[in-house]
Design a protein around this motif. Structure first.
Motif, PDB file in Angstrom:
ATOM      1  N   THR A   1       0.742  -1.085   0.106  1.00 22.67           N
ATOM      2  CA  THR A   1       0.073   0.092  -0.126  1.00 22.67           C
ATOM      3  C   THR A   1       0.805   1.156   0.026  1.00 22.67           C
ATOM      4  O   THR A   1       2.095   1.105   0.335  1.00 22.67           O
ATOM      5  CB  THR A   1      -0.975  -0.039   1.175  1.00 22.67           C
ATOM      6  OG1 THR A   1       0.048   0.248   2.432  1.00 22.67           O
ATOM      7  CG2 THR A   1      -1.768  -1.051   1.276  1.00 22.67           C
TER       8      THR A   1
ATOM      9  N   ASP B   1      -5.458  -2.192  -4.487  1.00 20.63           N
ATOM     10  CA  ASP B   1      -6.164  -2.262  -5.890  1.00 20.63           C
ATOM     11  C   ASP B   1      -6.211  -0.666  -6.556  1.00 20.63           C
ATOM     12  O   ASP B   1      -6.604  -0.565  -7.767  1.00 20.63           O
ATOM     13  CB  ASP B   1      -7.438  -2.745  -5.720  1.00 20.63           C
ATOM     14  CG  ASP B   1      -7.511  -4.289  -5.447  1.00 20.63           C
ATOM     15  OD1 ASP B   1      -6.798  -4.984  -5.871  1.00 20.63           O
ATOM     16  OD2 ASP B   1      -8.420  -4.637  -4.823  1.00 20.63           O
ATOM     17  N   ASP B   2      -5.479   0.322  -5.754  1.00 17.19           N
ATOM     18  CA  ASP B   2      -5.658   1.781  -6.082  1.00 17.19           C
ATOM     19  C   ASP B   2      -4.399   2.248  -6.956  1.00 17.19           C
ATOM     20  O   ASP B   2      -3.340   1.543  -7.092  1.00 17.19           O
ATOM     21  CB  ASP B   2      -5.553   2.471  -5.174  1.00 17.19           C
ATOM     22  CG  ASP B   2      -6.983   2.451  -4.263  1.00 17.19           C
ATOM     23  OD1 ASP B   2      -8.048   2.422  -4.714  1.00 17.19           O
ATOM     24  OD2 ASP B   2      -6.765   2.346  -2.889  1.00 17.19           O
ATOM     25  N   ALA B   3      -4.575   2.990  -7.988  1.00 21.76           N
ATOM     26  CA  ALA B   3      -3.424   3.584  -8.780  1.00 21.76           C
ATOM     27  C   ALA B   3      -2.904   4.557  -8.182  1.00 21.76           C
ATOM     28  O   ALA B   3      -1.407   4.896  -8.597  1.00 21.76           O
ATOM     29  CB  ALA B   3      -3.998   3.829 -10.266  1.00 21.76           C
ATOM     30  N   VAL B   4      -3.410   5.425  -7.351  1.00 20.63           N
ATOM     31  CA  VAL B   4      -2.745   6.451  -6.369  1.00 20.63           C
ATOM     32  C   VAL B   4      -3.264   6.327  -5.029  1.00 20.63           C
ATOM     33  O   VAL B   4      -4.267   5.813  -4.779  1.00 20.63           O
ATOM     34  CB  VAL B   4      -3.148   7.799  -7.079  1.00 20.63           C
ATOM     35  CG1 VAL B   4      -2.759   7.972  -8.488  1.00 20.63           C
ATOM     36  CG2 VAL B   4      -4.825   8.012  -7.134  1.00 20.63           C
TER      37      VAL B   4
ATOM     38  N   TRP C   1       4.690   0.737  -5.992  1.00 21.39           N
ATOM     39  CA  TRP C   1       4.282   2.170  -5.498  1.00 21.39           C
ATOM     40  C   TRP C   1       5.494   2.903  -5.264  1.00 21.39           C
ATOM     41  O   TRP C   1       6.671   2.658  -5.190  1.00 21.39           O
ATOM     42  CB  TRP C   1       3.829   2.090  -3.674  1.00 21.39           C
ATOM     43  CG  TRP C   1       2.433   1.579  -3.952  1.00 21.39           C
ATOM     44  CD1 TRP C   1       1.707   0.537  -3.234  1.00 21.39           C
ATOM     45  CD2 TRP C   1       1.261   2.308  -3.978  1.00 21.39           C
ATOM     46  NE1 TRP C   1       0.604   0.129  -3.418  1.00 21.39           N
ATOM     47  CE2 TRP C   1       0.075   1.564  -3.938  1.00 21.39           C
ATOM     48  CE3 TRP C   1       0.978   3.633  -4.682  1.00 21.39           C
ATOM     49  CZ2 TRP C   1      -1.173   1.650  -3.910  1.00 21.39           C
ATOM     50  CZ3 TRP C   1      -0.357   4.059  -4.872  1.00 21.39           C
ATOM     51  CH2 TRP C   1      -1.526   3.253  -4.651  1.00 21.39           C
TER      52      TRP C   1
ATOM     53  N   HIS D   1       9.132   8.610  -7.595  1.00 21.53           N
ATOM     54  CA  HIS D   1       8.738   8.663  -9.142  1.00 21.53           C
ATOM     55  C   HIS D   1       9.724   9.495 -10.036  1.00 21.53           C
ATOM     56  O   HIS D   1      10.372  10.474  -9.799  1.00 21.53           O
ATOM     57  CB  HIS D   1       7.549   9.388  -9.229  1.00 21.53           C
ATOM     58  CG  HIS D   1       6.700   9.394 -10.602  1.00 21.53           C
ATOM     59  ND1 HIS D   1       7.302   9.590 -11.787  1.00 21.53           N
ATOM     60  CD2 HIS D   1       5.499   8.621 -10.886  1.00 21.53           C
ATOM     61  CE1 HIS D   1       6.269   9.586 -12.428  1.00 21.53           C
ATOM     62  NE2 HIS D   1       5.435   8.562 -12.136  1.00 21.53           N
TER      63      HIS D   1
ATOM     64  N   ALA E   1       1.978   7.045  -6.197  1.00 21.25           N
ATOM     65  CA  ALA E   1       1.423   6.217  -7.707  1.00 21.25           C
ATOM     66  C   ALA E   1       2.099   4.834  -7.766  1.00 21.25           C
ATOM     67  O   ALA E   1       3.157   4.919  -7.224  1.00 21.25           O
ATOM     68  CB  ALA E   1       1.669   7.354  -8.610  1.00 21.25           C
ATOM     69  N   ARG E   2       1.229   4.131  -8.486  1.00 25.46           N
ATOM     70  CA  ARG E   2       1.669   3.015  -8.437  1.00 25.46           C
ATOM     71  C   ARG E   2       2.174   2.787 -10.213  1.00 25.46           C
ATOM     72  O   ARG E   2       1.713   3.494 -10.932  1.00 25.46           O
ATOM     73  CB  ARG E   2       0.547   1.829  -8.637  1.00 25.46           C
ATOM     74  CG  ARG E   2       1.096   0.475  -8.633  1.00 25.46           C
ATOM     75  CD  ARG E   2      -0.208  -0.532  -8.810  1.00 25.46           C
ATOM     76  NE  ARG E   2      -1.143  -0.469  -7.559  1.00 25.46           N
ATOM     77  CZ  ARG E   2      -0.766  -1.126  -6.337  1.00 25.46           C
ATOM     78  NH1 ARG E   2       0.297  -1.863  -6.355  1.00 25.46           N
ATOM     79  NH2 ARG E   2      -1.557  -1.060  -5.545  1.00 25.46           N
ATOM     80  N   ARG E   3       3.673   2.545 -10.364  1.00 27.65           N
ATOM     81  CA  ARG E   3       4.091   2.180 -11.552  1.00 27.65           C
ATOM     82  C   ARG E   3       4.323   0.660 -11.605  1.00 27.65           C
ATOM     83  O   ARG E   3       4.997   0.046 -11.224  1.00 27.65           O
ATOM     84  CB  ARG E   3       5.484   3.036 -11.563  1.00 27.65           C
ATOM     85  CG  ARG E   3       5.341   4.559 -11.648  1.00 27.65           C
ATOM     86  CD  ARG E   3       6.456   5.101 -11.736  1.00 27.65           C
ATOM     87  NE  ARG E   3       7.465   4.647 -12.837  1.00 27.65           N
ATOM     88  CZ  ARG E   3       7.800   5.150 -14.050  1.00 27.65           C
ATOM     89  NH1 ARG E   3       7.034   6.138 -14.593  1.00 27.65           N
ATOM     90  NH2 ARG E   3       8.473   4.626 -14.835  1.00 27.65           N
ATOM     91  N   GLY E   4       3.528   0.183 -12.534  1.00 29.41           N
ATOM     92  CA  GLY E   4       3.620  -1.343 -12.783  1.00 29.41           C
ATOM     93  C   GLY E   4       2.913  -1.694 -11.530  1.00 29.41           C
ATOM     94  O   GLY E   4       1.869  -1.436 -11.272  1.00 29.41           O
ATOM     95  N   ARG E   5       3.738  -2.876 -10.907  1.00 30.49           N
ATOM     96  CA  ARG E   5       3.281  -3.130  -9.584  1.00 30.49           C
ATOM     97  C   ARG E   5       3.895  -2.519  -8.198  1.00 30.49           C
ATOM     98  O   ARG E   5       3.559  -3.008  -7.299  1.00 30.49           O
ATOM     99  CB  ARG E   5       3.586  -4.889  -9.754  1.00 30.49           C
ATOM    100  CG  ARG E   5       2.859  -5.679 -10.692  1.00 30.49           C
ATOM    101  CD  ARG E   5       3.174  -7.087 -10.669  1.00 30.49           C
ATOM    102  NE  ARG E   5       4.315  -7.489  -9.576  1.00 30.49           N
ATOM    103  CZ  ARG E   5       4.642  -8.471  -9.301  1.00 30.49           C
ATOM    104  NH1 ARG E   5       4.102  -9.521 -10.318  1.00 30.49           N
ATOM    105  NH2 ARG E   5       5.571  -8.811  -8.599  1.00 30.49           N
TER     106      ARG E   5
END
Length: 137
Positions: free
Chosen positions: A36, A91-94, A125, A61, A119-123
């Motif tokens: 998370t 399951d969130d992208a951000v 955080w 990032h 943010a999620r980049r690929g799998r």
């Protein structure tokens, strides 16, 4: 000048129960990933505490990562309190995490509150950026 990470025995600086080696140490060594945004925030705080510059840069990032990151070896991180989370789940992208960090530098205690964005980049955080303000110590 860069300094190698400080070896860490004892409780994890992130504030969760358990020793550093089996908590954030696993993430720092690349043996596990943050599930998370809050997990990543805690592991990054612990990385500041143990002086793991490489982990901090690796989990930043690429669009906002600084070209260089200098850590003050005299600064001691003394506490982390997560105040709020918004999204940032498995399951969130951000996601966003608001926290209070306390530290000691040059014999003075200090603290700040930050709203961090992830943010999620690929799998994985990654830390994007944050808004920081001083807090009462």
């Amino acid at each position: 000048m860069t300094f190698p990470p400080r070896p860490r025995a004892g409780p994890c600086p992130c504030g969760r129960a358990g020793p550093y080696e089996s908590c954030c140490g696993r993430l720092h060594r690349g043996e596990a990933r943050a599930v998370t945004a809050e997990d990543l925030l805690r592991s990054r705080y612990a990385a500041f505490a143990v002086g793991d510059r490489a982990y901090l840069l690796r989990t930043w990032h690429p669009a906002t990562r600084p070209a260089d990151l200098r850590l003050d070896p005299a600064q001691r991180w003394t506490g982390l309190e997560v105040l709020a989370t918004d999204a940032g789940g498995g399951d969130d992208a951000v996601g966003e995490v608001t926290f209070r960090a306390t530290f000691s530098a040059q014999g003075r205690a200090g603290s700040f509150v930050e709203l961090s964005r992830f943010a999620r980049r690929g799998r994985a955080w990654v830390y994007v950026d944050g808004d920081t303000e001083p807090a009462d110590s």
